[in-house]
Structure formats: C-alpha cells, structure tokens
Design a protein around this motif. Structure first.
Motif, PDB file in Angstrom:
ATOM      1  N   UNK A  67       0.800  -1.237   0.000  1.00  0.00           N
ATOM      2  CA  UNK A  67       0.000   0.000   0.000  1.00  0.00           C
ATOM      3  C   UNK A  67       0.825   1.276   0.000  1.00  0.00           C
ATOM      4  N   UNK A  68       2.117   1.188   0.301  1.00  0.00           N
ATOM      5  CA  UNK A  68       2.936   2.397   0.331  1.00  0.00           C
ATOM      6  C   UNK A  68       3.659   2.652  -1.001  1.00  0.00           C
ATOM      7  N   UNK A  69       3.514   1.746  -1.945  1.00  0.00           N
ATOM      8  CA  UNK A  69       4.123   1.909  -3.269  1.00  0.00           C
ATOM      9  C   UNK A  69       3.175   2.701  -4.157  1.00  0.00           C
ATOM     10  N   UNK A  70       3.639   3.824  -4.691  1.00  0.00           N
ATOM     11  CA  UNK A  70       2.820   4.655  -5.575  1.00  0.00           C
ATOM     12  C   UNK A  70       2.939   4.212  -7.023  1.00  0.00           C
ATOM     13  N   UNK A  71       4.099   3.669  -7.381  1.00  0.00           N
ATOM     14  CA  UNK A  71       4.386   3.346  -8.783  1.00  0.00           C
ATOM     15  C   UNK A  71       5.499   2.306  -8.816  1.00  0.00           C
ATOM     16  N   UNK A  72       5.385   1.327  -9.697  1.00  0.00           N
ATOM     17  CA  UNK A  72       6.417   0.300  -9.851  1.00  0.00           C
ATOM     18  C   UNK A  72       7.185   0.544 -11.146  1.00  0.00           C
ATOM     19  N   UNK A  73       8.512   0.528 -11.044  1.00  0.00           N
ATOM     20  CA  UNK A  73       9.374   0.665 -12.210  1.00  0.00           C
ATOM     21  C   UNK A  73      10.016  -0.685 -12.484  1.00  0.00           C
ATOM     22  N   UNK A  74       9.525  -1.366 -13.505  1.00  0.00           N
ATOM     23  CA  UNK A  74      10.004  -2.719 -13.816  1.00  0.00           C
ATOM     24  C   UNK A  74      11.370  -2.673 -14.502  1.00  0.00           C
ATOM     25  N   UNK A  75      12.201  -3.659 -14.192  1.00  0.00           N
ATOM     26  CA  UNK A  75      13.504  -3.764 -14.845  1.00  0.00           C
ATOM     27  C   UNK A  75      14.479  -2.689 -14.430  1.00  0.00           C
ATOM     28  N   UNK A  76      14.386  -2.236 -13.192  1.00  0.00           N
ATOM     29  CA  UNK A  76      15.293  -1.200 -12.700  1.00  0.00           C
ATOM     30  C   UNK A  76      16.723  -1.725 -12.652  1.00  0.00           C
ATOM     31  N   UNK A  77      17.710  -0.874 -12.918  1.00  0.00           N
ATOM     32  CA  UNK A  77      19.108  -1.335 -12.905  1.00  0.00           C
ATOM     33  C   UNK A  77      19.551  -1.742 -11.509  1.00  0.00           C
ATOM     34  N   UNK A  78      20.417  -2.740 -11.450  1.00  0.00           N
ATOM     35  CA  UNK A  78      20.919  -3.210 -10.152  1.00  0.00           C
ATOM     36  C   UNK A  78      21.823  -2.157  -9.525  1.00  0.00           C
ATOM     37  N   UNK A  79      22.575  -1.460 -10.367  1.00  0.00           N
ATOM     38  CA  UNK A  79      23.430  -0.362  -9.906  1.00  0.00           C
ATOM     39  C   UNK A  79      22.738   0.939 -10.270  1.00  0.00           C
ATOM     40  N   UNK A  80      22.272   1.657  -9.267  1.00  0.00           N
ATOM     41  CA  UNK A  80      21.484   2.863  -9.520  1.00  0.00           C
ATOM     42  C   UNK A  80      22.401   4.048  -9.824  1.00  0.00           C
ATOM     43  N   UNK A  81      21.929   4.898 -10.719  1.00  0.00           N
ATOM     44  CA  UNK A  81      22.698   6.095 -11.071  1.00  0.00           C
ATOM     45  C   UNK A  81      21.772   7.303 -11.138  1.00  0.00           C
TER      46      UNK A  81
END
Length: 384
Positions: A67-81
C-alpha cells in the motif's frame, strides 16, 4: 503531513516479498509524497546476486500490492545512477543502512551517494530472503512460536503491528489488528471501521511467504464484482492461523514464516482492512459473529476444496464464495518450497556466495562509517 521530498525512489530484488522489504518501503513513503519502487529483472539479479526464486511478474505483483508503493518501475538497474533517478523523476534514492554490492564488489549506490541524492533508512533485522531460503533448505522450525508464547502479542510486537497497519500515506490510522480469544476478540491496534453500506467479507489462512497468489486473491476479494461506484471495494477482514495451527495441518516445517512475520507482511497489503490473529482453522458462523466486524461472506481461492475430507468451511457453505482463476492461483508456500528443493544445489551455492558477498559488504560499510566519523570529527574541530 509535510514530506521532505515530492518523489523518492527505492529499489530491490523483492524476492519472496517479506516485512523487511515492506518496512523499508514504509520508511521511504514517510519521506516522500510519491514513492517509485524499482524492481530488478531476473537477469540483473542472476548476474549480481544469484538466481531469484520468484519471477519478475510475481515480484512486481507483490510490489504493487504494497500500500505504500505509488508506482512500480520494472527492470530497474541493479546499480542505480543519477540518470535513472532523473528518468523516474525521483529526487533521491532510499536504501537500508547496509551496503549492497554488484558482481564486481562495488557499492551499488556509490554514484547517488556522491551526488548527495541518497537517504538511509533502517534495515529490518532478523529477516531476509536468504534467511527464508535457509529455513527451507535446512528444514528448521526454531522460528515457530509455541502456543504458550506471548511474544507475538507483546508490547514490542504490537508496536510493530501499529506501524505496519498505517494507511497508504504511512502515518494515518488504517487497518485494525485483533487477537482471537474465545468468546471474542481482543483489540491490539485500533483501525478504521466499515463505511455505511460497505460489505464486510472474511478470508482466512496461513498466508505463508505471502505470495503474489495471496495478494491477487485479496485483491479479488476486495474488488471482484464489487458494486461500488467509488472503487472502495469490500471491507476485507483477514484471519491468520497461528504457527501450531499451520504446522498441524501442513506438517513438515511449515509455516516458513512465523505468525509475527506473516502478520507484518499481510498488514502491508493494500487490500487488507482488518487482521485477526490466531483464528481457528475451522470457520464457523459463531466465529464470524465474534470478529470485530461481522462478515456476510467468506472468500476462498480458486484452488478446489478437498472432496470427502474436512476442509474447515462446512458450517459456512452457504456464505462461501469461490474466487475465479487468476495467473497466480497455484502459487503458494508449497510451490515456492518445491522450487527451492528442485534447484537446491544452485540455491546452496547462492547462499555460499551471499555469505562471501556479505563479508565484503560489511567491510565497505565499516569503511564508510569510519569516513563519516572522520568527517564529523573534522567538522567539530573547525567549530572549536
């Protein structure tokens, strides 16, 4: 409530979604008005951590049910930039106070840390996907609470339930929590009540390893054929069986998660309006009349009830509603255990690599803390 940021980002594998995941998501939601949750692909996880247990679709479904997730981003990179934060319009990335490394042993959040676009949240202790896999491989039962244990109902446990019972903004009163105690229920956490004209329904079970199948069942219980114009759906009361009740009926070392762990994971689900702990295995009309809100229907998943054997719903047969088939109808704790056992050699290797990786991450974390202390000391000297 004023938030520090308008849009924030959190990511993860979210494999076998548990209250450690949802606890981090809750903390992130309290920081930002809108929370984007990134879910790594199967390929990214396999390359950097080891094969995931759950598929991408299953993990994303679990994330959307939180319930606290507003939006899901599928396939997000493992190393965030920073470029990816900009892509999802997030001001900062949020992660636990541990360090996550990639396949090369580098901090996955180093770039956003250097750019001052990183916020730390507290990691939930004593729970991880690795722990759960270990319980399945080692067949342990020492995580179970015996019937006489007061721990699931202690002040510390109730304080946790109250946190996870919060509404989708992370702070408002939402789901009530009770403990079944003949001849009624003892309130542990006060929650909302059904709105005028809102139908109250009941769904019970062990809800072990709370899967996308469980989440989809509760979504359907709340919204399937609901004749409401405002989309509020039904008022869903969830009954949760105690550890000894699950073990008596399932055997082996079930449940894989104890009642407190299962309760916290259920409370994070957006389709749950009230939770009752330690309900009897058999659902009767007398039980329904003793719940905090009296249901007029009992929901069961599409998996057929056993013929010619007791199933616990005999007394409420006229109130029983069987939900339609869905994509995750056959996904439950048993199927997850089967996946682990079928590929036990691979998961044992994953556990070994995870141990080596954890050692490396602890070293990096110690170095990071040391650098922070050095900077704090230098600042104190400058102020003198």
């Amino acid at each position: 409530m004023s938030r520090e940021y308008s849009r924030v980002y959190i990511d993860g594998c979210l494999d076998m979604f548990h209250h450690g995941h949802s606890g981090a998501i809750l903390q992130a939601r309290r920081v930002g008005e809108w929370l984007v949750c990134g879910v790594h692909s199967d390929e990214e996880i396999a390359a950097n951590k080891g094969i995931p247990v759950m598929s991408m679709d299953e993990r994303c479904t679990s994330a959307r049910a939180c319930k606290w997730v507003s939006e899901v981003s599928e396939g997000a990179p493992y190393v965030i930039n920073c470029a990816y934060l900009d892509l999802v319009n997030a001001q900062v990335a949020i992660h636990g106070d541990d360090i996550t490394t990639d396949a090369n042993g580098n901090d996955c959040y180093q770039e956003v840390k250097d750019a001052k676009r990183f916020v730390v949240c507290k990691r939930t202790p004593q729970i991880s996907t690795t722990d759960l896999v270990g319980r399945m491989l080692l067949h342990t039962r020492d995580h179970h609470f015996p019937p006489s244990s007061a721990i699931p109902y202690s002040s510390d446990s109730v304080a946790l339930y109250k946190q996870y019972a919060a509404g989708d903004d992370g702070v408002s009163e939402y789901a009530g929590v009770s403990k079944y105690k003949e001849p009624g229920c003892e309130e542990l956490v006060r929650g909302k009540v059904p709105e005028a004209g809102q139908e109250v329904v009941y769904a019970d079970g062990g809800w072990d390893l709370f899967t996308a199948g469980h989440a989809e069942m509760l979504r359907l219980a709340k919204h399937h054929d609901a004749h409401d114009k405002d989309g509020r759906g039904r008022f869903v009361v969830v009954g949760l069986h105690a550890d000894h009740t699950v073990n008596k009926n399932k055997g082996f070392n079930y449940p894989i998660m104890n009642i407190r762990e299962r309760a916290l994971t259920i409370l994070a689900c957006r389709y749950v309006d009230a939770l009752v702990l330690d309900v009897p295995y058999e659902t009767t009309k007398k039980l329904l009349s003793q719940l905090p809100h009296t249901p007029t229907a009992v929901y069961h998943g599409p998996v057929p009830l056993p013929e010619g054997a007791a199933h616990g719903y005999e007394d409420v047969a006229d109130l029983l509603r069987i939900l339609p088939q869905h994509d995750f109808a056959n996904l439950n704790a048993a199927t997850i255990v089967d996946r682990i056992v079928a590929r036990s050699a691979e998961y044992l290797e994953r556990q070994r690599k995870k141990g080596v990786k954890a050692d490396r991450e602890q070293i990096l974390r110690a170095a990071e803390l040391g650098q922070q202390r050095k900077q704090q000391h230098e600042q104190q000297l400058e102020q003198q």
